[in-house]
Write a protein that holds these residues in place. Sequence first.
Motif, PDB file in Angstrom:
ATOM      1  N   ALA A 746       0.830  -1.207   0.000  1.00 15.64           N
ATOM      2  CA  ALA A 746       0.000   0.000   0.000  1.00 15.64           C
ATOM      3  C   ALA A 746       0.864   1.258   0.000  1.00 15.64           C
ATOM      4  O   ALA A 746       0.544   2.249  -0.685  1.00 15.64           O
ATOM      5  N   TYR A 747       1.965   1.229   0.750  1.00 12.60           N
ATOM      6  CA  TYR A 747       2.838   2.396   0.790  1.00 12.60           C
ATOM      7  C   TYR A 747       3.481   2.634  -0.572  1.00 12.60           C
ATOM      8  O   TYR A 747       3.590   3.784  -1.038  1.00 12.60           O
ATOM      9  N   GLU A 748       3.887   1.551  -1.239  1.00 12.83           N
ATOM     10  CA  GLU A 748       4.472   1.690  -2.573  1.00 12.83           C
ATOM     11  C   GLU A 748       3.444   2.264  -3.558  1.00 12.83           C
ATOM     12  O   GLU A 748       3.795   3.021  -4.468  1.00 12.83           O
ATOM     13  N   VAL A 749       2.176   1.916  -3.379  1.00 14.80           N
ATOM     14  CA  VAL A 749       1.131   2.491  -4.239  1.00 14.80           C
ATOM     15  C   VAL A 749       1.072   4.005  -4.052  1.00 14.80           C
ATOM     16  O   VAL A 749       0.952   4.772  -5.022  1.00 14.80           O
ATOM     17  N   LEU A 750       1.152   4.473  -2.792  1.00 13.80           N
ATOM     18  CA  LEU A 750       1.121   5.914  -2.551  1.00 13.80           C
ATOM     19  C   LEU A 750       2.293   6.618  -3.242  1.00 13.80           C
ATOM     20  O   LEU A 750       2.118   7.674  -3.871  1.00 13.80           O
ATOM     21  N   LEU A 751       3.477   6.029  -3.123  1.00 16.31           N
ATOM     22  CA  LEU A 751       4.649   6.644  -3.759  1.00 16.31           C
ATOM     23  C   LEU A 751       4.498   6.646  -5.278  1.00 16.31           C
ATOM     24  O   LEU A 751       4.871   7.624  -5.961  1.00 16.31           O
ATOM     25  N   ALA A 752       3.959   5.544  -5.822  1.00 18.39           N
ATOM     26  CA  ALA A 752       3.768   5.476  -7.279  1.00 18.39           C
ATOM     27  C   ALA A 752       2.723   6.478  -7.737  1.00 18.39           C
ATOM     28  O   ALA A 752       2.890   7.127  -8.797  1.00 18.39           O
ATOM     29  N   ARG A 754       2.069   9.285  -6.288  1.00 13.63           N
ATOM     30  CA  ARG A 754       2.706  10.606  -6.219  1.00 13.63           C
ATOM     31  C   ARG A 754       3.544  10.859  -7.479  1.00 13.63           C
ATOM     32  O   ARG A 754       3.506  11.955  -8.050  1.00 13.63           O
ATOM     33  N   ASP A 755       4.287   9.807  -7.897  1.00 18.81           N
ATOM     34  CA  ASP A 755       5.087   9.959  -9.131  1.00 18.81           C
ATOM     35  C   ASP A 755       4.178  10.205 -10.342  1.00 18.81           C
ATOM     36  O   ASP A 755       4.461  11.064 -11.184  1.00 18.81           O
ATOM     37  N   ARG A 756       3.080   9.461 -10.417  1.00 18.58           N
ATOM     38  CA  ARG A 756       2.187   9.588 -11.577  1.00 18.58           C
ATOM     39  C   ARG A 756       1.584  10.989 -11.650  1.00 18.58           C
ATOM     40  O   ARG A 756       1.545  11.616 -12.729  1.00 18.58           O
ATOM     41  N   LEU A 757       1.098  11.471 -10.515  1.00 19.44           N
ATOM     42  CA  LEU A 757       0.483  12.801 -10.508  1.00 19.44           C
ATOM     43  C   LEU A 757       1.498  13.901 -10.811  1.00 19.44           C
ATOM     44  O   LEU A 757       1.122  14.985 -11.284  1.00 19.44           O
ATOM     45  N   GLU A 761       5.488   9.030 -14.804  1.00 17.73           N
ATOM     46  CA  GLU A 761       4.786   7.767 -15.010  1.00 17.73           C
ATOM     47  C   GLU A 761       5.738   6.577 -15.032  1.00 17.73           C
ATOM     48  O   GLU A 761       5.421   5.499 -14.488  1.00 17.73           O
ATOM     49  N   VAL A 762       6.898   6.735 -15.659  1.00 16.94           N
ATOM     50  CA  VAL A 762       7.844   5.617 -15.760  1.00 16.94           C
ATOM     51  C   VAL A 762       8.326   5.197 -14.369  1.00 16.94           C
ATOM     52  O   VAL A 762       8.442   4.003 -14.068  1.00 16.94           O
ATOM     53  N   ALA A 763       8.599   6.172 -13.517  1.00 18.65           N
ATOM     54  CA  ALA A 763       9.017   5.856 -12.147  1.00 18.65           C
ATOM     55  C   ALA A 763       7.917   5.088 -11.418  1.00 18.65           C
ATOM     56  O   ALA A 763       8.183   4.140 -10.660  1.00 18.65           O
ATOM     57  N   ALA A 764       6.670   5.509 -11.634  1.00 21.87           N
ATOM     58  CA  ALA A 764       5.543   4.805 -11.015  1.00 21.87           C
ATOM     59  C   ALA A 764       5.452   3.372 -11.523  1.00 21.87           C
ATOM     60  O   ALA A 764       5.227   2.431 -10.738  1.00 21.87           O
ATOM     61  N   ILE A 765       5.637   3.207 -12.832  1.00 23.74           N
ATOM     62  CA  ILE A 765       5.581   1.858 -13.420  1.00 23.74           C
ATOM     63  C   ILE A 765       6.682   0.981 -12.852  1.00 23.74           C
ATOM     64  O   ILE A 765       6.448  -0.178 -12.462  1.00 23.74           O
ATOM     65  N   ASP A 766       7.891   1.516 -12.799  1.00 19.10           N
ATOM     66  CA  ASP A 766       9.023   0.740 -12.292  1.00 19.10           C
ATOM     67  C   ASP A 766       8.820   0.348 -10.828  1.00 19.10           C
ATOM     68  O   ASP A 766       9.244  -0.725 -10.394  1.00 19.10           O
ATOM     69  N   ARG A 767       8.167   1.183 -10.065  1.00 19.54           N
ATOM     70  CA  ARG A 767       7.944   0.896  -8.644  1.00 19.54           C
ATOM     71  C   ARG A 767       6.913  -0.224  -8.449  1.00 19.54           C
ATOM     72  O   ARG A 767       7.064  -1.074  -7.563  1.00 19.54           O
ATOM     73  N   LEU A 768       5.890  -0.211  -9.303  1.00 17.64           N
ATOM     74  CA  LEU A 768       4.789  -1.151  -9.100  1.00 17.64           C
ATOM     75  C   LEU A 768       4.944  -2.464  -9.861  1.00 17.64           C
ATOM     76  O   LEU A 768       4.325  -3.474  -9.492  1.00 17.64           O
ATOM     77  N   ALA A 769       5.728  -2.477 -10.909  1.00 19.25           N
ATOM     78  CA  ALA A 769       5.832  -3.679 -11.749  1.00 19.25           C
ATOM     79  C   ALA A 769       6.216  -4.917 -10.959  1.00 19.25           C
ATOM     80  O   ALA A 769       5.587  -5.986 -11.118  1.00 19.25           O
ATOM     81  N   PRO A 770       7.258  -4.886 -10.088  1.00 21.10           N
ATOM     82  CA  PRO A 770       7.630  -6.110  -9.358  1.00 21.10           C
ATOM     83  C   PRO A 770       6.520  -6.610  -8.439  1.00 21.10           C
ATOM     84  O   PRO A 770       6.363  -7.811  -8.237  1.00 21.10           O
ATOM     85  N   ILE A 771       5.742  -5.677  -7.878  1.00 22.21           N
ATOM     86  CA  ILE A 771       4.668  -6.069  -6.957  1.00 22.21           C
ATOM     87  C   ILE A 771       3.500  -6.652  -7.738  1.00 22.21           C
ATOM     88  O   ILE A 771       2.904  -7.667  -7.341  1.00 22.21           O
ATOM     89  N   ALA A 772       3.146  -6.031  -8.863  1.00 20.75           N
ATOM     90  CA  ALA A 772       1.983  -6.460  -9.645  1.00 20.75           C
ATOM     91  C   ALA A 772       2.151  -7.870 -10.185  1.00 20.75           C
ATOM     92  O   ALA A 772       1.157  -8.556 -10.464  1.00 20.75           O
ATOM     93  N   ALA A 790      -1.380   3.679 -18.472  1.00 16.57           N
ATOM     94  CA  ALA A 790      -2.201   4.472 -19.397  1.00 16.57           C
ATOM     95  C   ALA A 790      -1.650   5.888 -19.534  1.00 16.57           C
ATOM     96  O   ALA A 790      -1.572   6.444 -20.641  1.00 16.57           O
ATOM     97  N   ASP A 791      -1.239   6.491 -18.400  1.00 13.06           N
ATOM     98  CA  ASP A 791      -0.685   7.845 -18.464  1.00 13.06           C
ATOM     99  C   ASP A 791       0.617   7.881 -19.254  1.00 13.06           C
ATOM    100  O   ASP A 791       0.993   8.926 -19.830  1.00 13.06           O
TER     101      ASP A 791
END
Length: 877
Positions: A746-752, A754-757, A761-772, A790-791
């Motif tokens: 959940a914390y990683e989602v918040l950070l991702a 924040r990056d997306r907003l 977007e790439v930083a957000a993708i890189d953060r979430l890809a291993p978890i997803a 999508a963004d």
Amino acid sequence: MNDFAQAGFDPAASPQVRTLLLTDLCDSTLLVERLGDGPAAELFRAHDRLVLELQQRWRGRLIDRSDGLLLLFERPIDGLGFALDYSRGLRELADRPEVRDRKLALLARAGLHVGEVLTWQNSEAAVQAGAKPLEVEGLAKPLAGRLMTLARPGQILLSATAEPLARRASRELGDRAQNLIWKSHGRWRFKGVPDGQEIFEVGEPGFAPLRAPRGNGGKAWRDIPVWRRPTALAAELFLVAGLATGAWFLTRPTPAIAFNERDWVVVGDLRNLTGDAVLDESLEQAFRISLEQSRYVNVLSDLKVRNTLELMKRKPNTTLDRTTASEIAIRDGARAVILPTVAEVGGRVRVSAEVIDPHTQTTVYAESADGVGAESTLVSIDEVTGELREKLGEAIASIERDSTPLPQVSTDNLDALRAYALGEKKRYEGDMQSAVGYYKQAFELDPNFALAQAAIGRIYIGQRKMSEGKAAMQRALAMREHLTPRETLTLEASLARFGPVTPLLNQWQRLIEMYPDQLAARFGYAQDTWMMTNRYGDVVSHAQASAVPQSPYFAMGNYLEGILELGDEDYERAIAAFKMARRKGYLGAGGSYAYVFEAQRQYDQADKTYAAHGGSNLAEALEDIIFAFTMAVDRGEFTRARALYEKGLPLASKEDPLVVAAPWRFYGLGLDLVQGTLTDEALQREFDWVDAHAKELDALYRGSADFRTALGYLAARANKPALLQKAIDGIGDPAQFKEDPLRVQAYEVLLAERDRLAGREVAAIDRLAPIARKPEALAMVHSAYARALADAGRYQAARDHARWLATHRGRVFVERGVSSLLDPVNIADTTFAELDTAEWSAKIDDDKAAKAAADRFRKAWQAKDLPRATRVRIDAL
């Protein structure tokens, strides 16, 4: 010849089969000597009144009397009834002050036989001259006399002729027939009788000696086979000694009941024959605590016993006598029944226990221990349970290792133990308020009674009074020297729920390794793994293990299995598990069972399934509203969902403010987000509430971080980066989550987010890809990952994750942790995912896929109740 005729004797008369009972009052001369002539005469008058009363009750005829009695009966069961009541009556006479003060015992030995006798009436002249009114002669009379002489004080011996006749009719004795012990003492020989006779004893546990007769070398002796006689034994000794040493290492004594390690026993209700009411429940509870220390013998819990009684259509307070306990044992797969008894014998308190074969209801073993005064009973219980464990096959070293003295691991205060036992009884009856009252009383009587504090904590936790429950459990654990090792491990696991996840699951695993049949640990491990790691299929086996017939989770284990299968989205297996739970009698809250059908959009079946639920530990009205609200959100009935939320708000406010009321307010925030009406003010209000209650929340398993994470996610979804940052700042150091997998996600989602907003977007993708990529990834991970893709213009990949959400609806209904605060959002996202799929398919010119997804969306949610922003999106398609 004339004298015989005058007396009524007819030499041609046929012998008649009758039951003869001979008794002898032990040490009657000593009794007179110690009491004195006057008191002794009064005592014997009371004795004569007892005999007369019993004669009439059991239809007996008194033939002769001096220090003993000779009685004639038509049926053996009448003779046995007389003998049992006579023994009981003597015990009551021994309670007279003049007898009790001198510590005298009134015990009789008795012999019962059935055989042919000749009877005749003496003439009136002969009776007036001192003769008996009725004469009895025949071989049966001396044989009954031999049995009586052979008996120990307080012992009733029966011949092989009388025993089967009396035993078959024993039901005529009423309830006590279930508690009688029938025991063979082998074959004996009597002087003047050519053939050996098998001798039986019958008696009440705690009173009957249940030992081999004392023997009388001149008139009665054991019928020993030739090979066991001294001359033969001398020749065999050398051979036996050599073989025995080797055999001891190759074999171990096999118990008379086929009992194996980790087999189960049912502990019946304790029979208290002392008249001391304080022993009624207290010793039964103590017996259970002592026996439950074993890792070899498993004890069927009181809760499971009461559940089985309910299935048997019996009242929960049904006495667990020999018959009922045996029936429960057979139903629940227990190998043996143990019936404890406490009695006062000869001025001493005797604790005894029988091991019963439930299939035959015969006594396999009987052990007893005597002590002085009621305070000796706890030590006696430890001695008796130790002996029983050994006879059931447990190694002596194991018994010594797993046997902490009862006064140490419970209490030496019998009043406190009784209060605790009454609390347990009320808890099983569902009266939690009274149960807590008794537990508190027990702890007041003994401030070192750790079990009472632990019980208070468990009830509070069950009532969602988390702070009070945790405090009570901590107080109990601080007195660990007064807990059994098993109870200590269990308490540590319960308290570990308020801390990091990894230590908690490790604690459950240790408990399971130490006590494989600690079924609560199996259930707890499966439940906590699901709720705190989002894993399902790999712990289904533990839920199934907790659903065995001996488990208090017999039905709930299957319900948990259904939840796990729902989370794994194996709907067929989930339905089968839920059905099994209901067949076993557990209706549960009903929501999870209904969610199986809701996840497949079988709405009518979902409503029907929930309607048959049995309620939960929440107020029933609020439980119904929560279910209806969740279903309304899932079906796109947002106006109805809003009305239900408003209806439930005052009800939730009456429940625990941290555990019930606050999550319900978050449901309202989630509904605001889905409808596009979430405001900064609403979010800020909850931020302020979390800040004000952070200390209390952090004391619970949920913690303030979960609430801040949920607020941050809602802020991100509403495109409010400042409030998202506020949440991240409030959470603090993420290192605190290193052993909490769901909080890390959940914390990683918040950070991702924040990056997306912020356009990263790439930083957000890189953060979430291993978890997803992990099977335990939360729905919010997939949702955030799809938005980041999508963004970044990666619509194909974004659409794939949207499809994951749309096709994994079972998961969102059972996710816990932060997700449970975001249920309306996560559930709505599985339908919004169809709209996302349609839009992103259009972006890559896959019109067919776009149209199919849009059609699925319209079918799921009717346009008339859609939020305005959603209508704009669907119209744009």
